[in-house]
Design a protein around this motif. Structure first.
Motif, short mmCIF file in Angstrom:
data_model
loop_
_atom_site.label_atom_id
_atom_site.label_comp_id
_atom_site.label_asym_id
_atom_site.label_seq_id
_atom_site.Cartn_x
_atom_site.Cartn_y
_atom_site.Cartn_z
N SER A 1 0.82 -1.20 0.00
CA SER A 1 0.00 0.00 0.00
C SER A 1 0.87 1.26 0.00
O SER A 1 0.41 2.33 -0.41
N TRP A 2 2.08 1.15 0.47
CA TRP A 2 2.98 2.28 0.67
C TRP A 2 3.89 2.41 -0.54
O TRP A 2 4.65 1.49 -0.85
N ASP A 3 3.83 3.55 -1.20
CA ASP A 3 4.64 3.71 -2.41
C ASP A 3 6.14 3.57 -2.12
O ASP A 3 6.91 3.14 -2.98
N LEU A 4 6.56 3.89 -0.89
CA LEU A 4 7.96 3.72 -0.51
C LEU A 4 8.38 2.26 -0.65
O LEU A 4 9.47 1.96 -1.13
N HIS A 5 7.51 1.33 -0.23
CA HIS A 5 7.83 -0.09 -0.32
C HIS A 5 7.86 -0.56 -1.77
O HIS A 5 8.61 -1.47 -2.12
N VAL A 6 7.03 0.02 -2.57
CA VAL A 6 6.99 -0.38 -3.98
C VAL A 6 8.30 0.00 -4.67
O VAL A 6 8.94 -0.83 -5.33
N THR A 7 8.70 1.26 -4.49
CA THR A 7 9.89 1.74 -5.21
C THR A 7 11.19 1.31 -4.55
O THR A 7 12.16 1.00 -5.25
N GLU A 8 11.23 1.25 -3.22
CA GLU A 8 12.47 0.92 -2.53
C GLU A 8 12.57 -0.57 -2.18
O GLU A 8 13.66 -1.14 -2.22
N GLY A 9 11.44 -1.19 -1.82
CA GLY A 9 11.46 -2.60 -1.45
C GLY A 9 11.38 -3.53 -2.64
O GLY A 9 12.23 -4.40 -2.83
N LEU A 10 10.35 -3.33 -3.47
CA LEU A 10 10.17 -4.19 -4.64
C LEU A 10 11.00 -3.74 -5.84
O LEU A 10 11.19 -4.51 -6.79
N LYS A 11 11.45 -2.47 -5.79
CA LYS A 11 12.23 -1.91 -6.90
C LYS A 11 11.45 -2.01 -8.22
O LYS A 11 11.96 -2.47 -9.24
N THR A 12 10.19 -1.59 -8.15
CA THR A 12 9.37 -1.63 -9.36
C THR A 12 8.53 -0.36 -9.43
O THR A 12 8.57 0.50 -8.54
N ARG A 13 7.76 -0.23 -10.48
CA ARG A 13 6.94 0.95 -10.71
C ARG A 13 5.61 0.84 -9.95
O ARG A 13 5.12 -0.25 -9.69
N LEU A 14 5.04 1.99 -9.65
CA LEU A 14 3.76 2.01 -8.95
C LEU A 14 2.67 1.32 -9.75
O LEU A 14 1.82 0.62 -9.20
N GLU A 15 2.69 1.50 -11.07
CA GLU A 15 1.69 0.86 -11.93
C GLU A 15 1.83 -0.65 -11.91
O GLU A 15 0.83 -1.39 -11.95
N GLU A 16 3.06 -1.14 -11.87
CA GLU A 16 3.28 -2.59 -11.83
C GLU A 16 2.75 -3.19 -10.53
O GLU A 16 2.21 -4.29 -10.51
N ASN A 17 2.88 -2.46 -9.42
CA ASN A 17 2.35 -2.95 -8.15
C ASN A 17 0.84 -3.13 -8.22
O ASN A 17 0.28 -4.12 -7.73
#
Length: 545
Positions: free
Chosen positions: A109-125
């Motif tokens: 849910s947290w964009d920080l985790h998407v970009t920093e944790g998963l290393k992917t784009r918000l749209e991909e999440n």
């Protein structure tokens, strides 16, 4: 009469609870806990993450052989990996193989985790959430979506956090669960954010077709239970938590506190009354299975939750329990306890006598003698509030009701320090002489320490006369130095907890010699166990006649 709103309890003791430091559950442990939760009426039981470890895979196989009677067993997993297709993700194949009707999927849910944790784009999440849930739905599974780090994500970027929920709803998730994963959100924040989401998604709890909301809180700020209750007031209908609040770091919302608060204080319906009355037993049983000491001071289910020590309290409770009890303890399977100590008055003594089945009148001089004896012994270092079995023996002795089952003639303990290859090994040999019915018995036994050897020798000597002792076991042994300034001459208090197949009881011994203090406690433990057996036999004979 209006029907109370249903709140669905979702237990994650077997997954999130098992992540507690120092807690390790075997396959057999998990099966026992699952069936106990099922018996208590918990609607959803999360069994673990099949595919993450072999034990969880085996657990779900085992549960197919021993299915639950009423609860839904739930498998837990993350969304698919970035850049993959859900149908080709091996983790999701393991979820399907678990064979559960319900699956809980967690996503970011947290964009920080998407970009920093998963290393992917918000749209991909968003695509990961939607693709995963759509695939599971196509395979006939019903989905609960856990919005991980929801509150932190919403605070940082509310627009994106809402989009993650909409992706889950569009894909077919039936529940949206707000997770306070870091456990740092406070109740007023929970209430505000949940209320805003209810409005944003136009959720109506009265509408069967409206999305259903859940809450999953951690206790890092000490507010997990309060946070869960605050969310329910804003329209949440599922509370996820664990028995005894077990969980990673500071734990999860404690269902043993959540359930009675919701049902007895707030007017919601979680469990049937007879199921709620199993709460205390379930709490303690799962503590035993997890090999963790029960929290005596836990709300509702703790041994001390309805314990009364001060004389004024005891006197008031005897007249009307509402004076010092917020609920009737029996509603959650607990019981009132009157604690005796140097702060006790005659009210404590009379109440304890009643609990022990002893008829004692406050005008009886023996009552005052028992109180004075109690205070003298507590001044010497005895502690009867934690050793009620010893206090009952003391009371019966004062009343001339304490039967002498055996006499100690003497004992010796010899210890050797054997130098092993890796570490020294302490071996003890105890010799004991007792008299039973005029017959002397001399026995010897070895143990891995002096107390163990002494206990074994005593049991060995008495077994010929009291074979029931074979069912007695030492459950716990605690030592406390009472005057540490005295060095090796310090007075020592020993508490011994004994048990048989049905009951537990605690006895106490005090001496400057730790072996003598241990012997006092061990002897009284055996004596009290035999007293319990005699009482039960007498009751059975009375009933049958």
């Amino acid at each position: 009469m209006e029907t109370a709103r249903k709140i669905w309890l979702y237990d994650t003791t077997l997954r999130d609870g098992a992540q507690r430091e120092g807690l390790s559950l075997s396959l057999e442990d998990k099966v026992k806990i699952a069936h106990q939760l099922d018996k208590m009426g918990i609607p959803f039981i999360e069994g673990g993450w099949p595919g993450a470890n072999p034990r969880d895979v085996q657990f779900f196989w085992k549960m197919q052989e021993e299915p639950l009677q009423q609860a839904e067993l739930v498998a837990f997993c993350s969304t698919r990996r970035p850049g993959q297709i859900a149908a080709e993700d091996q983790l999701l194949q393991a979820i399907l193989a678990a064979g559960t009707r319900w699956v809980t999927i967690f996503g970011k849910s947290w964009d920080l985790h998407v970009t920093e944790g998963l290393k992917t784009r918000l749209e991909e999440n968003l695509a990961m959430i939607q693709d995963t849930i759509e695939y599971l739905r196509s395979q006939g599974r019903r989905v609960i979506y856990d919005a991980e780090h929801w509150f932190d994500g919403y605070k940082h970027n509310p627009q994106y956090a809402i989009l993650t929920l909409k992706a889950a709803l569009k894909a077919g998730a039936e529940w949206l669960v707000f997770c306070d994963t870091n456990g740092g959100t406070l109740p007023h924040e929970i209430a505000q954010i949940v209320g805003e989401v209810v409005n944003a998604l136009k959720i109506n709890p009265q509408d069967a077709n409206s999305p259903k909301l859940g809450i999953h809180t951690h206790n890092d700020a000490g507010t997990a239970v309060a946070n869960a209750l605050a969310a329910v007031r804003e329209g949440v209908e599922m509370v996820q938590g664990t028995i005894n609040g077990y969980g990673e770091r500071c734990g999860n919302a404690n269902l043993c506190t959540v359930a009675p608060n919701l049902q007895l204080k707030m007017g919601y319906h979680c469990l049937e009354n007879e199921q709620l009355s199993q709460l205390t037993n379930t709490s303690r049983l799962i503590s035993e299975i997890a090999n963790l000491a029960p929290d005596d001071h836990a709300p509702f289910v703790g041994r001390s939750a309805f314990a009364h020590k001060g004389g004024i309290h005891v006197s008031a409770v005897a007249k009307n329990p509402l004076t010092y009890e917020h609920i009737t303890p029996e509603t959650i399977g607990n019981q009132r306890r009157i604690v005796v100590s140097d702060q006790s008055g005659l009210s404590n003594i009379l109440a304890k006598a009643k609990n022990f089945g002893i008829d004692l009148n406050k005008d009886d001089p023996t009552c005052r003698q028992i109180l004075e004896r109690l205070k003298d012994l507590e001044h010497e270092g005895y502690q009867f509030e934690a050793a009620e079995a010893s206090f009952e023996l003391l009371m019966r002795e004062a009343l001339g009701q304490r039967e002498e089952l055996f006499q100690l003639k003497g004992f010796q303990v010899h210890c050797d320090m054997l130098q092993g290859i890796e570490m020294p090994y302490s071996n003890a040999l105890a010799t004991i002489k007792v008299t039973v019915n005029g017959q002397d018995m001399l026995e010897v036994a070895e143990g891995n320490g002096p107390v163990s050897a002494l206990d074994k020798a005593l049991r060995k000597a008495l077994m010929n006369f009291y074979p029931e002792i074979a069912d007695f076991h030492l459950a716990d042994y605690k030592v406390r130095i009472l005057d540490s300034g005295a060095g090796t001459s310090a007075k020592t208090r020993v508490l011994v907890e004994s048990r048989n197949s049905k009951e537990r009881w605690t006895t106490v011994g005090v001496s400057s010699n730790i072996l003598e203090a241990s012997y006092q406690a061990v002897v009284e433990g055996i004596e009290y166990g035999l007293l319990l057996l005699k009482s039960s036999v007498k009751t059975a004979v009375t009933v049958s006649s």
